[in-house]
Design a protein around this motif. Structure first.
Motif, PDB file in Angstrom:
ATOM      1  N   ASP A   1     -54.547  13.879   4.770  1.00 45.11           N
ATOM      2  CA  ASP A   1     -53.368  13.077   4.465  1.00 45.11           C
ATOM      3  C   ASP A   1     -52.155  13.888   4.876  1.00 45.11           C
ATOM      4  OD1 ASP A   1     -51.098  11.873   2.877  1.00 45.11           O
ATOM      5  OD2 ASP A   1     -52.708  10.568   2.194  1.00 45.11           O
TER       6      ASP A   1
ATOM      7  N   SER B   1     -53.604  15.439   9.867  1.00 49.27           N
ATOM      8  CA  SER B   1     -53.584  14.386  10.884  1.00 49.27           C
ATOM      9  C   SER B   1     -55.012  13.994  11.227  1.00 49.27           C
ATOM     10  CB  SER B   1     -52.871  14.872  12.155  1.00 49.27           C
ATOM     11  OG  SER B   1     -53.634  15.891  12.793  1.00 49.27           O
TER      12      SER B   1
ATOM     13  N   ASP C   1     -56.663   9.242   5.058  1.00 48.17           N
ATOM     14  CA  ASP C   1     -55.547   8.302   4.935  1.00 48.17           C
ATOM     15  C   ASP C   1     -55.473   7.438   6.195  1.00 48.17           C
ATOM     16  OD1 ASP C   1     -53.229   7.076   3.959  1.00 48.17           O
ATOM     17  OD2 ASP C   1     -51.915   8.587   4.837  1.00 48.17           O
ATOM     18  N   VAL C   2     -54.841   6.274   6.074  1.00 52.28           N
ATOM     19  CA  VAL C   2     -54.712   5.373   7.224  1.00 52.28           C
ATOM     20  C   VAL C   2     -53.546   5.783   8.112  1.00 52.28           C
ATOM     21  CG1 VAL C   2     -54.111   3.016   7.913  1.00 52.28           C
ATOM     22  CG2 VAL C   2     -55.850   3.394   6.162  1.00 52.28           C
ATOM     23  N   GLU C   3     -52.393   6.028   7.516  1.00 49.41           N
ATOM     24  CA  GLU C   3     -51.178   6.305   8.279  1.00 49.41           C
ATOM     25  C   GLU C   3     -50.926   7.801   8.353  1.00 49.41           C
ATOM     26  OE1 GLU C   3     -49.648   4.063   9.867  1.00 49.41           O
ATOM     27  OE2 GLU C   3     -50.451   2.238   8.977  1.00 49.41           O
TER      28      GLU C   3
ATOM     29  N   GLY D   1     -54.499   7.153  15.738  1.00 52.04           N
ATOM     30  CA  GLY D   1     -54.640   6.238  14.617  1.00 52.04           C
ATOM     31  C   GLY D   1     -55.994   6.330  13.955  1.00 52.04           C
TER      32      GLY D   1
ATOM     33  N   THR E   1     -56.026   4.497   0.982  1.00 52.15           N
ATOM     34  CA  THR E   1     -54.815   3.983   1.606  1.00 52.15           C
ATOM     35  C   THR E   1     -53.949   3.183   0.646  1.00 52.15           C
ATOM     36  OG1 THR E   1     -54.005   2.493   3.365  1.00 52.15           O
ATOM     37  CG2 THR E   1     -56.121   1.967   2.371  1.00 52.15           C
TER      38      THR E   1
ATOM     39  N   HIS F   1     -52.618   0.438   1.704  1.00 58.68           N
ATOM     40  CA  HIS F   1     -52.700  -0.927   2.227  1.00 58.68           C
ATOM     41  C   HIS F   1     -53.792  -1.729   1.513  1.00 58.68           C
ATOM     42  CE1 HIS F   1     -49.850  -0.009   5.339  1.00 58.68           C
ATOM     43  NE2 HIS F   1     -50.589   1.014   5.753  1.00 58.68           N
TER      44      HIS F   1
ATOM     45  N   VAL G   1     -52.565  -4.338   9.887  1.00 55.97           N
ATOM     46  CA  VAL G   1     -51.254  -3.718   9.686  1.00 55.97           C
ATOM     47  C   VAL G   1     -50.707  -3.193  11.006  1.00 55.97           C
ATOM     48  CG1 VAL G   1     -50.033  -1.814   8.577  1.00 55.97           C
ATOM     49  CG2 VAL G   1     -51.733  -3.120   7.292  1.00 55.97           C
ATOM     50  N   ARG G   2     -51.529  -2.501  11.779  1.00 56.90           N
ATOM     51  CA  ARG G   2     -51.083  -1.944  13.053  1.00 56.90           C
ATOM     52  C   ARG G   2     -50.727  -3.045  14.041  1.00 56.90           C
ATOM     53  NH1 ARG G   2     -48.827   2.555  14.115  1.00 56.90           N
ATOM     54  NH2 ARG G   2     -50.555   4.024  13.888  1.00 56.90           N
TER      55      ARG G   2
ATOM     56  N   GLU H   1     -47.362  -4.262  13.321  1.00 61.25           N
ATOM     57  CA  GLU H   1     -46.355  -3.304  13.780  1.00 61.25           C
ATOM     58  C   GLU H   1     -46.110  -3.456  15.276  1.00 61.25           C
ATOM     59  OE1 GLU H   1     -48.134   0.347  12.607  1.00 61.25           O
ATOM     60  OE2 GLU H   1     -47.224   0.355  10.609  1.00 61.25           O
TER      61      GLU H   1
ATOM     62  N   LEU I   1     -44.831   4.374  17.998  1.00 66.45           N
ATOM     63  CA  LEU I   1     -45.926   4.455  17.038  1.00 66.45           C
ATOM     64  C   LEU I   1     -46.774   5.717  17.206  1.00 66.45           C
ATOM     65  CD1 LEU I   1     -47.141   0.723  17.023  1.00 66.45           C
ATOM     66  CD2 LEU I   1     -45.617   1.872  15.396  1.00 66.45           C
TER      67      LEU I   1
END
Length: 211
Positions: free
Chosen positions: A3, A30, A49-51, A56, A77, A79, A144-145, A148, A166
């Motif tokens: 995360d 990352s 984590d997602v973000e 990605g 996440t 989300h 979600v992506r 975006e 992004l």
């Protein structure tokens, strides 16, 4: 534990170190870092984590499965999104938990995926509201992506500009756009934006000139 928010990552690690039969062997900031650590450490579980910066989660999960096949991936996440959950589970995640989950639910998920109850067994934790989204209009199946990417497309950004914004590859942007076109039944970028606005997937805003 992977995360990019240090405080949250340290909090989860603290929770896990107090649990029975759980040892934290590494942490990452990352997706690429998580893959590098997993390749070296081969953990039983990667909490992801997602973000996060860089590649990605959709690229990270398959890569984790390649570099450390025995590792199970738990997505943790913010989300609360059943569509995203289904997508990531299909990519190889073993569990999808929203960050509102309790410490007991997280530890139980770790124990459960390590035991591995067989092919097709996954753990899903989303709210009833998140589940209800599966019954909404076809436009709401955008991840979600993808939303975006569509929102940035509405700003008249090119694929390369969206990729830089992004922090993803331009080829990934193209793939997201193909998925958006298919899901919305769109035939062009403008058509996709118009349908996205009509379905309230992105806010209505006047287009601006390209940079």
């Amino acid at each position: 534990m992977a995360d990019d928010h240090t405080l949250f990552r340290e909090g989860v690690i603290e929770i896990l170190t107090t649990a029975n039969d759980v040892e934290v062997v590494g942490e990452a900031h990352s997706g690429a870092d998580a893959c590098e650590k997993a390749a070296a450490l081969h953990p039983d579980v990667v909490v992801l984590d997602v973000e996060m910066p860089g590649q990605g989660v959709r690229e990270t999960i398959p890569q984790l499965r390649r570099v450390s096949p025995r590792s199970r991936v738990i997505v943790l996440t913010m989300h609360d999104d059943i569509v995203l959950a289904r997508e990531l589970l299909a990519l190889g995640a073993s569990a999808y938990l929203v960050k509102g989950a309790t410490r007991h639910e997280l530890v139980s998920a770790i124990h459960s995926v390590v035991v591995d109850r067989g092919p097709g067994h996954v753990i899903l934790s989303v709210s009833q509201q998140g589940l209800d989204r599966a019954d909404q209009a076809p436009g709401d199946v955008l991840s979600v992506r993808e939303r975006e990417v569509l929102a940035l497309t509405a700003e008249a950004l090119s694929n390369s500009q969206i990729a830089r914004r992004l922090n993803i590859a331009e080829g990934t942007v193209k793939r997201h756009l193909r998925n958006i076109f298919r899901k919305l039944g769109a035939v062009s970028r403008l058509d996709a934006v118009n349908k996205g606005v009509a379905a309230s997937l992105i806010p209505a805003s006047p287009p601006r000139e390209k940079d």
